[in-house]
Design a protein around this motif. Sequence first.
Motif, short mmCIF file in Angstrom:
data_model
loop_
_atom_site.label_atom_id
_atom_site.label_comp_id
_atom_site.label_asym_id
_atom_site.label_seq_id
_atom_site.Cartn_x
_atom_site.Cartn_y
_atom_site.Cartn_z
N ILE A 31 0.84 -1.21 0.00
CA ILE A 31 0.00 0.00 0.00
C ILE A 31 0.88 1.25 0.00
O ILE A 31 0.60 2.21 -0.73
CB ILE A 31 -0.96 0.00 1.21
N ALA A 32 1.95 1.24 0.80
CA ALA A 32 2.85 2.39 0.86
C ALA A 32 3.46 2.67 -0.50
O ALA A 32 3.52 3.83 -0.92
CB ALA A 32 3.95 2.14 1.90
N SER A 33 3.88 1.63 -1.20
CA SER A 33 4.46 1.88 -2.52
C SER A 33 3.39 2.31 -3.52
O SER A 33 3.66 3.12 -4.41
CB SER A 33 5.20 0.64 -3.02
N GLU A 34 2.18 1.83 -3.37
CA GLU A 34 1.06 2.23 -4.25
C GLU A 34 0.71 3.70 -4.03
O GLU A 34 0.50 4.44 -4.98
CB GLU A 34 -0.15 1.33 -3.97
N LEU A 35 0.65 4.11 -2.77
CA LEU A 35 0.30 5.50 -2.46
C LEU A 35 1.45 6.45 -2.80
O LEU A 35 1.22 7.58 -3.21
CB LEU A 35 -0.06 5.66 -0.98
N GLY A 36 2.68 6.00 -2.57
CA GLY A 36 3.83 6.87 -2.81
C GLY A 36 3.97 7.93 -1.74
O GLY A 36 2.99 8.38 -1.16
N ASN A 37 5.21 8.31 -1.43
CA ASN A 37 5.51 9.35 -0.46
C ASN A 37 4.94 9.03 0.92
O ASN A 37 4.53 9.92 1.65
CB ASN A 37 5.01 10.72 -0.95
N VAL A 38 4.91 7.74 1.27
CA VAL A 38 4.44 7.33 2.58
C VAL A 38 5.16 6.03 2.96
O VAL A 38 5.49 5.22 2.10
CB VAL A 38 2.89 7.14 2.61
N THR A 39 5.43 5.88 4.25
CA THR A 39 6.15 4.68 4.70
C THR A 39 5.16 3.59 5.10
O THR A 39 3.98 3.84 5.34
CB THR A 39 7.05 4.99 5.91
#
Length: 187
Positions: A31-39
Amino acid sequence: MSKMERRMSWTEERVELLKKLWTDGLSASQIASELGNVTRNAVIGKVHRLGLSGRAKAVRPTAPRPQKARRPSVPRPQAAVPQPAMAARMVGNTALKAETFAYAEPQPEAEVRPFRAPATVEEFPVPSERRATILDLNEHTCKWPIGDPTSSDFHFCGCRSKAGSPYCERHAAQAYQPVTDRRRKAH
């Protein structure tokens, strides 16, 4: 508002996408990689703050994982008896790797001395007016016990103790012997 939320704002669109991806069974990292700019940790924190639960099964890759080829089991030959100078050592995950090392040469036997009991400690007579009971002890009196604690004549030295020591000078010398002196007296 947490530090992460201050750096990256959770817009309503991003929260809805997070909820959808979570219910679809994606991992926090995915999910973090899908959303981007979030860990990953930010995703986990937001999921907990939103009270999301009840996930679908995690998405698994459709391609099967390649299986490792197994070696056929071959009986191992019996280990040879180690030679006096060299031996093989088999340990843990390196059991198949032979490691050789040299044995230490035998040392001549050390001289064996007969045991001698330590010399008895000579008690210096303490004048009766100096003898102290447990109730008489303070920070300035020698606390060296004299006699058998179960007998009626048991007492403490009671002389003036050295500064920073619980014992008088004579008993401190007895109590605090250097290790080498103690070993020398024992042999």
